[in-house]
Structure formats: C-alpha cells, structure tokens
Design a protein around this motif. Sequence first.
Motif, PDB file in Angstrom:
ATOM      1  N   THR A 175       0.830  -1.200   0.000  1.00  0.00           N
ATOM      2  CA  THR A 175       0.000   0.000   0.000  1.00  0.00           C
ATOM      3  C   THR A 175       0.868   1.255   0.000  1.00  0.00           C
ATOM      4  OG1 THR A 175      -1.757  -1.151   1.202  1.00  0.00           O
ATOM      5  CG2 THR A 175      -1.818   1.247   1.225  1.00  0.00           C
ATOM      6  N   GLY A 176       1.977   1.212   0.757  1.00  0.00           N
ATOM      7  CA  GLY A 176       2.891   2.351   0.804  1.00  0.00           C
ATOM      8  C   GLY A 176       3.481   2.687  -0.556  1.00  0.00           C
ATOM      9  N   PHE A 177       3.785   1.651  -1.333  1.00  0.00           N
ATOM     10  CA  PHE A 177       4.326   1.889  -2.679  1.00  0.00           C
ATOM     11  C   PHE A 177       3.302   2.600  -3.555  1.00  0.00           C
ATOM     12  CE2 PHE A 177       5.040   0.868  -7.108  1.00  0.00           C
ATOM     13  CZ  PHE A 177       6.406   1.066  -7.260  1.00  0.00           C
ATOM     14  N   PHE A 178       2.059   2.115  -3.536  1.00  0.00           N
ATOM     15  CA  PHE A 178       1.035   2.717  -4.387  1.00  0.00           C
ATOM     16  C   PHE A 178       0.668   4.123  -3.909  1.00  0.00           C
ATOM     17  CE2 PHE A 178       0.104  -1.811  -5.484  1.00  0.00           C
ATOM     18  CZ  PHE A 178       0.346  -1.701  -6.837  1.00  0.00           C
ATOM     19  N   LEU A 179       0.683   4.337  -2.589  1.00  0.00           N
ATOM     20  CA  LEU A 179       0.439   5.677  -2.069  1.00  0.00           C
ATOM     21  C   LEU A 179       1.509   6.648  -2.570  1.00  0.00           C
ATOM     22  CD1 LEU A 179      -0.574   5.093   1.674  1.00  0.00           C
ATOM     23  CD2 LEU A 179      -2.049   5.839  -0.191  1.00  0.00           C
ATOM     24  N   THR A 180       2.764   6.197  -2.539  1.00  0.00           N
ATOM     25  CA  THR A 180       3.861   7.047  -2.995  1.00  0.00           C
ATOM     26  C   THR A 180       3.727   7.364  -4.472  1.00  0.00           C
ATOM     27  OG1 THR A 180       5.308   6.051  -1.322  1.00  0.00           O
ATOM     28  CG2 THR A 180       6.375   7.254  -3.113  1.00  0.00           C
ATOM     29  N   ARG A 191       5.832  17.756 -14.617  1.00  0.00           N
ATOM     30  CA  ARG A 191       7.084  17.622 -15.372  1.00  0.00           C
ATOM     31  C   ARG A 191       6.901  16.756 -16.606  1.00  0.00           C
ATOM     32  NH1 ARG A 191       8.054  18.594 -10.052  1.00  0.00           N
ATOM     33  NH2 ARG A 191      10.037  19.582  -9.454  1.00  0.00           N
ATOM     34  N   ARG A 192       5.649  16.409 -16.919  1.00  0.00           N
ATOM     35  CA  ARG A 192       5.300  15.631 -18.113  1.00  0.00           C
ATOM     36  C   ARG A 192       5.960  14.251 -18.104  1.00  0.00           C
ATOM     37  NH1 ARG A 192       3.329  19.388 -21.993  1.00  0.00           N
ATOM     38  NH2 ARG A 192       2.733  17.585 -23.246  1.00  0.00           N
ATOM     39  N   VAL A 193       6.040  13.627 -16.921  1.00  0.00           N
ATOM     40  CA  VAL A 193       6.580  12.273 -16.812  1.00  0.00           C
ATOM     41  C   VAL A 193       5.404  11.298 -16.876  1.00  0.00           C
ATOM     42  CG1 VAL A 193       7.913  10.645 -15.409  1.00  0.00           C
ATOM     43  CG2 VAL A 193       8.491  13.089 -15.387  1.00  0.00           C
ATOM     44  N   GLU A 194       5.423  10.391 -17.839  1.00  0.00           N
ATOM     45  CA  GLU A 194       4.332   9.451 -18.042  1.00  0.00           C
ATOM     46  C   GLU A 194       4.306   8.369 -16.961  1.00  0.00           C
ATOM     47  OE1 GLU A 194       1.973   9.716 -20.251  1.00  0.00           O
ATOM     48  OE2 GLU A 194       2.833  11.501 -21.200  1.00  0.00           O
ATOM     49  N   LEU A 195       3.142   7.710 -16.824  1.00  0.00           N
ATOM     50  CA  LEU A 195       2.941   6.709 -15.784  1.00  0.00           C
ATOM     51  C   LEU A 195       3.989   5.604 -15.848  1.00  0.00           C
ATOM     52  CD1 LEU A 195       1.324   5.414 -13.483  1.00  0.00           C
ATOM     53  CD2 LEU A 195      -0.190   4.407 -15.216  1.00  0.00           C
ATOM     54  N   ARG A 196       4.253   5.075 -17.042  1.00  0.00           N
ATOM     55  CA  ARG A 196       5.226   3.986 -17.178  1.00  0.00           C
ATOM     56  C   ARG A 196       6.595   4.411 -16.664  1.00  0.00           C
ATOM     57  NH1 ARG A 196       5.732   1.201 -22.954  1.00  0.00           N
ATOM     58  NH2 ARG A 196       3.549   0.768 -22.393  1.00  0.00           N
ATOM     59  N   ASP A 197       7.002   5.625 -17.013  1.00  0.00           N
ATOM     60  CA  ASP A 197       8.304   6.138 -16.563  1.00  0.00           C
ATOM     61  C   ASP A 197       8.300   6.393 -15.065  1.00  0.00           C
ATOM     62  OD1 ASP A 197       9.300   6.081 -19.170  1.00  0.00           O
ATOM     63  OD2 ASP A 197       8.489   8.078 -19.597  1.00  0.00           O
ATOM     64  N   MET A 201      10.837   4.628 -12.437  1.00  0.00           N
ATOM     65  CA  MET A 201      11.661   5.458 -11.568  1.00  0.00           C
ATOM     66  C   MET A 201      11.519   5.029 -10.104  1.00  0.00           C
ATOM     67  SD  MET A 201      11.394   9.585 -11.031  1.00  0.00           S
ATOM     68  CE  MET A 201      11.375   9.797 -12.823  1.00  0.00           C
ATOM     69  N   LEU A 202      10.283   4.798  -9.672  1.00  0.00           N
ATOM     70  CA  LEU A 202      10.049   4.413  -8.282  1.00  0.00           C
ATOM     71  C   LEU A 202      10.579   3.008  -7.990  1.00  0.00           C
ATOM     72  CD1 LEU A 202       6.448   5.831  -7.745  1.00  0.00           C
ATOM     73  CD2 LEU A 202       8.603   6.818  -7.010  1.00  0.00           C
ATOM     74  N   ARG A 203      10.452   2.109  -8.957  1.00  0.00           N
ATOM     75  CA  ARG A 203      10.960   0.748  -8.754  1.00  0.00           C
ATOM     76  C   ARG A 203      12.477   0.727  -8.660  1.00  0.00           C
ATOM     77  NH1 ARG A 203       6.815  -1.481 -13.312  1.00  0.00           N
ATOM     78  NH2 ARG A 203       5.016  -1.874 -11.939  1.00  0.00           N
ATOM     79  N   SER A 204      13.130   1.696  -9.286  1.00  0.00           N
ATOM     80  CA  SER A 204      14.596   1.748  -9.218  1.00  0.00           C
ATOM     81  C   SER A 204      15.087   2.208  -7.848  1.00  0.00           C
ATOM     82  CB  SER A 204      15.141   2.676 -10.306  1.00  0.00           C
ATOM     83  OG  SER A 204      14.805   4.032 -10.028  1.00  0.00           O
ATOM     84  N   LEU A 208      13.771   3.693  -0.967  1.00  0.00           N
ATOM     85  CA  LEU A 208      13.402   5.091  -0.743  1.00  0.00           C
ATOM     86  C   LEU A 208      11.886   5.233  -0.702  1.00  0.00           C
ATOM     87  CD1 LEU A 208      14.338   8.125  -0.612  1.00  0.00           C
ATOM     88  CD2 LEU A 208      14.023   8.156  -3.094  1.00  0.00           C
ATOM     89  N   VAL A 209      11.217   4.573  -1.641  1.00  0.00           N
ATOM     90  CA  VAL A 209       9.758   4.618  -1.701  1.00  0.00           C
ATOM     91  C   VAL A 209       9.148   3.987  -0.458  1.00  0.00           C
ATOM     92  CG1 VAL A 209       7.738   3.764  -2.960  1.00  0.00           C
ATOM     93  CG2 VAL A 209       9.704   4.654  -4.218  1.00  0.00           C
ATOM     94  N   TRP A 210       9.678   2.843  -0.023  1.00  0.00           N
ATOM     95  CA  TRP A 210       9.148   2.185   1.174  1.00  0.00           C
ATOM     96  C   TRP A 210       9.373   3.037   2.418  1.00  0.00           C
ATOM     97  CZ3 TRP A 210      11.803  -2.999  -0.475  1.00  0.00           C
ATOM     98  CH2 TRP A 210      11.021  -3.614  -1.451  1.00  0.00           C
ATOM     99  N   GLY A 211      10.518   3.689   2.492  1.00  0.00           N
ATOM    100  CA  GLY A 211      10.785   4.541   3.637  1.00  0.00           C
ATOM    101  C   GLY A 211       9.806   5.696   3.739  1.00  0.00           C
TER     102      GLY A 211
END
Length: 264
Positions: A175-180, A191-197, A201-204, A208-211
């Motif tokens: 849930t924390g990942f999707f919230l982030t 910044r015109r960053v698409e969903l796939r990108d 980015m978050l998976r990389s 950090l995302v979990w924290g």
Amino acid sequence: MRDLGTGFRYFLKGQRWVARHGKQYEFGLIPGLIALVLYAAALVALAIWGEDFVTWSTPFADDWSSPWERLFRGFLTAVLFALGLLLSVVTFTAVTLLIGQPFYESLSEKVDRDVSPDGTAPESGLPLWRELWISGRDSLRIVLRAALWGVLLFALGFIPVVGQTAVPVIGVVVTGFFLTEELTAVALQRRRVELRDRLAMLRSRKTLVWGFGTPLAAAFLVPFVAVFLMPGAVAGATLMVRELLGEETLEEAAPAPDSETVSR
C-alpha cells in the motif's frame, strides 16, 4: 538501507513544510475532508445494507437448516465489509488527489518554488481539463493494480499464522508503494513524466519509496489521520521527486546549518 531513512525524512520534511505554511495546510485539508465524507457515507451504507445484499445474492442458502444459513451469510457480510474497508484505504489517496487536483497542484508548485534556487517551478503547460483527464486515467490504472494486490492479500490472510503475521506487514508495504506513486504523480505530472516512466523510476529506488510510503500507509489505517497528513504527504512527495530527478534544492545549495528555513 540508507534510502529507507532518507524516504522517512522526506515524509517528515513534508509535514514540517506545511506546518510552517499554515494557509497552505488549511487549503490542502479541503479535498481530504470531502473524500472522508464520501467514504464514510459509503461505509455506513455498506454496514446498513450489506446483509440485505448478501441475502439477495445467495438465494441458494434460503433452504439451509439453522444455524448454517445464518453463519454462512454472517461470514459473507463480514468479508464484504472488511473488503470495503481495505479498498477504502487503498483508494482513498487516489480519490482525494482526483478531487483535490487543483488544490494539491497549487501546493506542490509552491513547494517547488520554495526550495528551488531560482524560485521557479516546472509547469506542464496543459489546460486544467487535460491535467484532470490524465490524472483520472492514471489514478484508475493504479487503483486497479492496487485492488488486485488487495484481493490477493485478503485471500492470503486466511492462511493460518502467515495470514495473521506476514500478510498484514506485506499489505502495508505494498500500500505504501502505491500511495507514494499517487502522491509523487502530482509533481511528476507537472514535469510531463508518463505513468510507465514514473513506475520505473520508483521501482529503481524501492527502499526510498518504502521509507516514505510505509509509515504513511500505516498512519492511514487510523481513521481521520489520512485527512490531516495528506497536505504534508504531497509536500514531502514533491521534495522527494526533486531528488529522484536530480534537481537542486536550497537545502543542498546552502551550507548554513539552518538552510531548511532559508525560504521562509
């Protein structure tokens, strides 16, 4: 493991930012309060008419002998309400962000201007209706992914021992990942960053995302807390986006010990 601490610090920095900017905090509470009323009404309706819905949808149990018919339908009613609670936690952020797109867009932009060395903020250049369309479309995709995870984890919850220990923890992390993702989308969409990108980015930077997202997801389990944390969560997510994209901030540029207050 260092990223875990960094993510948590962004969570705290966001709350501190809105605490220093009272008007922005009050402004950011409005969408959460609207969403809270809608979700509360839906859950109350589910509690009142959930049993009637289960009875209507299980006519084959009408002829069962007592107490099996009552136990079976009581169990399904409890499962239905529990699933409603789970989905409300998973979807609350997406719905609140969709309702409050103009509110949070303005808040995120002010955070960018506040910490940017040149006092500017990225702009998408898109009309409001286009931004709302993109936000709604992307939010729906994320909610569907989150809902699939929610149903899977809910089913795994019936496994003895594991379902009562490991599964709830995994559920909070997921849930924390999707919230982030939903929260960072406010700044990334400008910044015109698409969903796939965004997802790549978050998976990389998962730790950090979990924290950032895990303590937020845990806090959101407490009724009403989500409403009061949302403005700070948007601010913290905006600050985290700047690190993910390698953008300089006043904190990085200023060597003074109290550089966090330079923008005040």
